[in-house]
Write an enzyme that holds these catalytic residues in place. Sequence first.
Site, PDB file in Angstrom:
ATOM      1  N   ALA A 162       6.393  -2.616   5.734  1.00  0.00           N
ATOM      2  CA  ALA A 162       5.289  -3.069   6.594  1.00  0.00           C
ATOM      3  C   ALA A 162       5.075  -4.578   6.550  1.00  0.00           C
ATOM      4  O   ALA A 162       4.579  -5.171   7.523  1.00  0.00           O
ATOM      5  CB  ALA A 162       4.016  -2.346   6.164  1.00  0.00           C
ATOM      6  N   ARG A 174      -0.759  -1.712   1.574  1.00  0.00           N
ATOM      7  CA  ARG A 174      -1.308  -1.852   0.220  1.00  0.00           C
ATOM      8  C   ARG A 174      -1.745  -3.269  -0.125  1.00  0.00           C
ATOM      9  O   ARG A 174      -2.188  -3.527  -1.240  1.00  0.00           O
ATOM     10  CB  ARG A 174      -0.280  -1.332  -0.782  1.00  0.00           C
ATOM     11  CG  ARG A 174      -0.066   0.169  -0.617  1.00  0.00           C
ATOM     12  CD  ARG A 174       1.061   0.735  -1.436  1.00  0.00           C
ATOM     13  NE  ARG A 174       1.241   2.134  -1.080  1.00  0.00           N
ATOM     14  CZ  ARG A 174       1.903   2.537   0.011  1.00  0.00           C
ATOM     15  NH1 ARG A 174       2.458   1.622   0.838  1.00  0.00           N
ATOM     16  NH2 ARG A 174       2.019   3.835   0.316  1.00  0.00           N
ATOM     17  N   VAL A 241       7.327   2.359  11.350  1.00  0.00           N
ATOM     18  CA  VAL A 241       7.337   3.311  12.476  1.00  0.00           C
ATOM     19  C   VAL A 241       7.016   2.595  13.789  1.00  0.00           C
ATOM     20  O   VAL A 241       6.920   3.225  14.823  1.00  0.00           O
ATOM     21  CB  VAL A 241       6.299   4.431  12.215  1.00  0.00           C
ATOM     22  CG1 VAL A 241       6.680   5.242  10.988  1.00  0.00           C
ATOM     23  CG2 VAL A 241       4.884   3.864  12.104  1.00  0.00           C
ATOM     24  N   ASP A 242       6.856   1.252  13.737  1.00  0.00           N
ATOM     25  CA  ASP A 242       6.394   0.497  14.922  1.00  0.00           C
ATOM     26  C   ASP A 242       7.505   0.241  15.946  1.00  0.00           C
ATOM     27  O   ASP A 242       7.222  -0.163  17.070  1.00  0.00           O
ATOM     28  CB  ASP A 242       5.758  -0.830  14.491  1.00  0.00           C
ATOM     29  CG  ASP A 242       6.676  -1.684  13.622  1.00  0.00           C
ATOM     30  OD1 ASP A 242       6.163  -2.413  12.734  1.00  0.00           O
ATOM     31  OD2 ASP A 242       7.909  -1.606  13.808  1.00  0.00           O
ATOM     32  N   HIS A 257      10.927   6.577   8.058  1.00  0.00           N
ATOM     33  CA  HIS A 257       9.621   7.247   8.112  1.00  0.00           C
ATOM     34  C   HIS A 257       9.253   7.630   9.540  1.00  0.00           C
ATOM     35  O   HIS A 257       8.076   7.762   9.901  1.00  0.00           O
ATOM     36  CB  HIS A 257       8.548   6.349   7.471  1.00  0.00           C
ATOM     37  CG  HIS A 257       8.757   6.155   6.013  1.00  0.00           C
ATOM     38  ND1 HIS A 257       8.124   5.183   5.278  1.00  0.00           N
ATOM     39  CD2 HIS A 257       9.563   6.792   5.124  1.00  0.00           C
ATOM     40  CE1 HIS A 257       8.527   5.234   4.010  1.00  0.00           C
ATOM     41  NE2 HIS A 257       9.406   6.197   3.902  1.00  0.00           N
ATOM     42  N   CYS A 265       4.723  18.812  18.895  1.00  0.00           N
ATOM     43  CA  CYS A 265       3.680  19.764  18.492  1.00  0.00           C
ATOM     44  C   CYS A 265       3.793  19.993  16.996  1.00  0.00           C
ATOM     45  O   CYS A 265       4.903  20.194  16.472  1.00  0.00           O
ATOM     46  CB  CYS A 265       3.874  21.075  19.243  1.00  0.00           C
ATOM     47  SG  CYS A 265       2.815  22.398  18.619  1.00  0.00           S
ATOM     48  N   CYS A 268       4.941  24.111  16.944  1.00  0.00           N
ATOM     49  CA  CYS A 268       6.257  24.601  17.407  1.00  0.00           C
ATOM     50  C   CYS A 268       7.278  23.473  17.483  1.00  0.00           C
ATOM     51  O   CYS A 268       8.429  23.706  17.866  1.00  0.00           O
ATOM     52  CB  CYS A 268       6.103  25.261  18.776  1.00  0.00           C
ATOM     53  SG  CYS A 268       5.759  24.073  20.095  1.00  0.00           S
ATOM     54  N   CYS A 286       2.763  26.027  23.063  1.00  0.00           N
ATOM     55  CA  CYS A 286       2.142  26.990  22.153  1.00  0.00           C
ATOM     56  C   CYS A 286       0.669  26.717  21.922  1.00  0.00           C
ATOM     57  O   CYS A 286       0.021  27.430  21.158  1.00  0.00           O
ATOM     58  CB  CYS A 286       2.886  26.962  20.805  1.00  0.00           C
ATOM     59  SG  CYS A 286       2.478  25.506  19.819  1.00  0.00           S
ATOM     60  N   ASN A 346       9.465 -11.071  -0.435  1.00  0.00           N
ATOM     61  CA  ASN A 346       8.154 -10.425  -0.305  1.00  0.00           C
ATOM     62  C   ASN A 346       7.043 -11.436  -0.564  1.00  0.00           C
ATOM     63  O   ASN A 346       7.257 -12.398  -1.310  1.00  0.00           O
ATOM     64  CB  ASN A 346       8.053  -9.272  -1.305  1.00  0.00           C
ATOM     65  CG  ASN A 346       7.082  -8.201  -0.817  1.00  0.00           C
ATOM     66  OD1 ASN A 346       7.234  -7.684   0.284  1.00  0.00           O
ATOM     67  ND2 ASN A 346       6.071  -7.928  -1.604  1.00  0.00           N
TER      68      ASN A 346
HETATM   69  N1  APR Z   1       6.211 -11.367   4.491  1.00  0.00           N
HETATM   70  C1  APR Z   1       6.694 -10.785   3.345  1.00  0.00           C
HETATM   71  N2  APR Z   1       6.020  -9.828   2.654  1.00  0.00           N
HETATM   72  C2  APR Z   1       4.836  -9.448   3.153  1.00  0.00           C
HETATM   73  C3  APR Z   1       4.253 -10.021   4.307  1.00  0.00           C
HETATM   74  C4  APR Z   1       5.015 -11.031   4.990  1.00  0.00           C
HETATM   75  N3  APR Z   1       4.573 -11.630   6.099  1.00  0.00           N
HETATM   76  N4  APR Z   1       3.056  -9.440   4.538  1.00  0.00           N
HETATM   77  C5  APR Z   1       2.876  -8.523   3.534  1.00  0.00           C
HETATM   78  N5  APR Z   1       3.947  -8.533   2.704  1.00  0.00           N
HETATM   79  C6  APR Z   1       4.214  -7.679   1.545  1.00  0.00           C
HETATM   80  C7  APR Z   1       2.982  -7.274   0.775  1.00  0.00           C
HETATM   81  O1  APR Z   1       2.736  -8.226  -0.236  1.00  0.00           O
HETATM   82  C8  APR Z   1       3.384  -5.910   0.204  1.00  0.00           C
HETATM   83  O2  APR Z   1       3.993  -6.074  -1.069  1.00  0.00           O
HETATM   84  O3  APR Z   1       4.760  -6.482   2.052  1.00  0.00           O
HETATM   85  C9  APR Z   1       4.457  -5.397   1.175  1.00  0.00           C
HETATM   86  C10 APR Z   1       4.003  -4.218   2.031  1.00  0.00           C
HETATM   87  O4  APR Z   1       3.891  -3.124   1.164  1.00  0.00           O
HETATM   88  P1  APR Z   1       3.127  -1.802   1.645  1.00  0.00           P
HETATM   89  O5  APR Z   1       1.870  -2.189   2.300  1.00  0.00           O
HETATM   90  O6  APR Z   1       3.071  -0.906   0.477  1.00  0.00           O
HETATM   91  O7  APR Z   1       4.069  -1.231   2.786  1.00  0.00           O
HETATM   92  P2  APR Z   1       5.424  -0.414   2.609  1.00  0.00           P
HETATM   93  O8  APR Z   1       6.121  -0.804   1.368  1.00  0.00           O
HETATM   94  O9  APR Z   1       6.174  -0.564   3.859  1.00  0.00           O
HETATM   95  O10 APR Z   1       4.882   1.080   2.493  1.00  0.00           O
HETATM   96  C11 APR Z   1       5.801   2.109   2.443  1.00  0.00           C
HETATM   97  O11 APR Z   1       4.045   3.725   2.578  1.00  0.00           O
HETATM   98  O12 APR Z   1       2.075   4.158   3.480  1.00  0.00           O
HETATM   99  C12 APR Z   1       3.361   4.508   3.541  1.00  0.00           C
HETATM  100  O13 APR Z   1       4.577   5.392   5.342  1.00  0.00           O
HETATM  101  C13 APR Z   1       3.947   4.230   4.901  1.00  0.00           C
HETATM  102  O14 APR Z   1       6.114   3.286   5.397  1.00  0.00           O
HETATM  103  C14 APR Z   1       4.962   3.150   4.617  1.00  0.00           C
HETATM  104  C15 APR Z   1       5.275   3.342   3.152  1.00  0.00           C
END
Ligand code: APR
Length: 375
Positions: A162, A174, A241-242, A257, A265, A268, A286, A346
């Site tokens: 994400a 998170r 999922v975007d 994911h 559905c 079904c 259904c 990250n």
């Molecule tokens: N650049 C780099 N890192 C980033 C940025 C950015 N611009 N913005 C946020 N982050 C980091 C955050 O510091 C965090 O460590 O990205 C990480 C996102 O982690 P999560 O929010 O846990 O997302 P993700 O790891 O994709 O979650 C996994 O959990 O909730 C489920 O299905 C959902 O696919 C998702 C899965």
Amino acid sequence: MNKAMENDWQTILSLGAEGGSITLLGKEQHSGEWVFKKAVNEMNFDDLEDESFQPTKSTEKVCTLKSPISNRGNEATSWEKAIKLLDHYPWPMLNPREVHPAFRKRVWSALQKEVKGKYGDRINSYRLKKWSSLCLPEYSPKVDTLSKWLQNSTHTTILTGAGMSTESNIPDFRSKEGWWNNIDPRTVATTDALRDDYDLFHEFYSMRINGLKQCKPNIGHDILADWEQKGLIQAIATQNVDGFHTLAGSKNIYELHGSIHKFRCGNCAMSAEEEDFLSESNCKYCGGKLRPGVVLFGEMLPEESWRDSLTHIQKSDLVIVIGTSLEVYPASQLPKMTNGKTVYINAEVDTTHHNFDLMIEGKAGEILKLVDELV
Ligand code: APR
């Protein structure tokens, strides 16, 4: 920043060589436009013979100067014309001494053009590092390392989360502003929620679906799509999922994911349309409740996406993990399933990620842009 002349001409770019220097000066007009002029100190460069350049490891002292220079074409009223004032000199191979902060990006892209043009492999990495450290103060040797690994890799797989999409104004899960800091995921993203609290489930996913419509892929997505096209990367496994990797033009995408743009559905499994879901219509086959094609907690990952992602990861000599907390199993295990080098990009890097070969803390879009300027 040294004011070169008392009438507020400023140094835009200063280059040095043995016994002399070239300086590009600039003065900002009241209109905000800049005018430029070239100043050559001491020695002349005019008919500097290229072959006099034998780039060595420390190319500080290679440029020998031959004969006097004319004052031909010394001023310019635009940046493009200003950099052309240096055309006559092999300026990328001179020793960069100073770059004006407001012109760093333009000097860097002018240099890139020269590097991709006539100077190609004649600029050694020592010189390039010098340029990068002046033009890209945020440049780090780590970015340089990653760009080298990427260029030397025969098979590179990217794993995104994400954090890849927060620069598109989509919250992650998170981080402080993440979804799960405001909503308990058990109440909206589980099969229990789908079964027992459909209204909240529906409200949550409708909000995400409608929110996405205001957003678009960011530079990070675009660069990865461009790298795929250039053959620098071979696959992207994403927890997102975007659908923004696909929207940005990437082809080899594995959605671990699922996708928030697909609907079916919950009973079904017959497929359905977005507007049916958003309008809370029931399944026309259904009568069951409709749901987006995302993987909910407690559900299996799509077999094909998992299998193909794993194949790429196991084949890779470089795996780059971008924007994920790696807190969700089994995607979090993928980086451990390669014999290749592993890189973690990250916004938050902590000791739990120690098993990566390289960790770069920062925003995905910004870091990828820096790497892209070096590949
Ligand atoms: N650049 C780099 N890192 C980033 C940025 C950015 N611009 N913005 C946020 N982050 C980091 C955050 O510091 C965090 O460590 O990205 C990480 C996102 O982690 P999560 O929010 O846990 O997302 P993700 O790891 O994709 O979650 C996994 O959990 O909730 C489920 O299905 C959902 O696919 C998702 C899965």
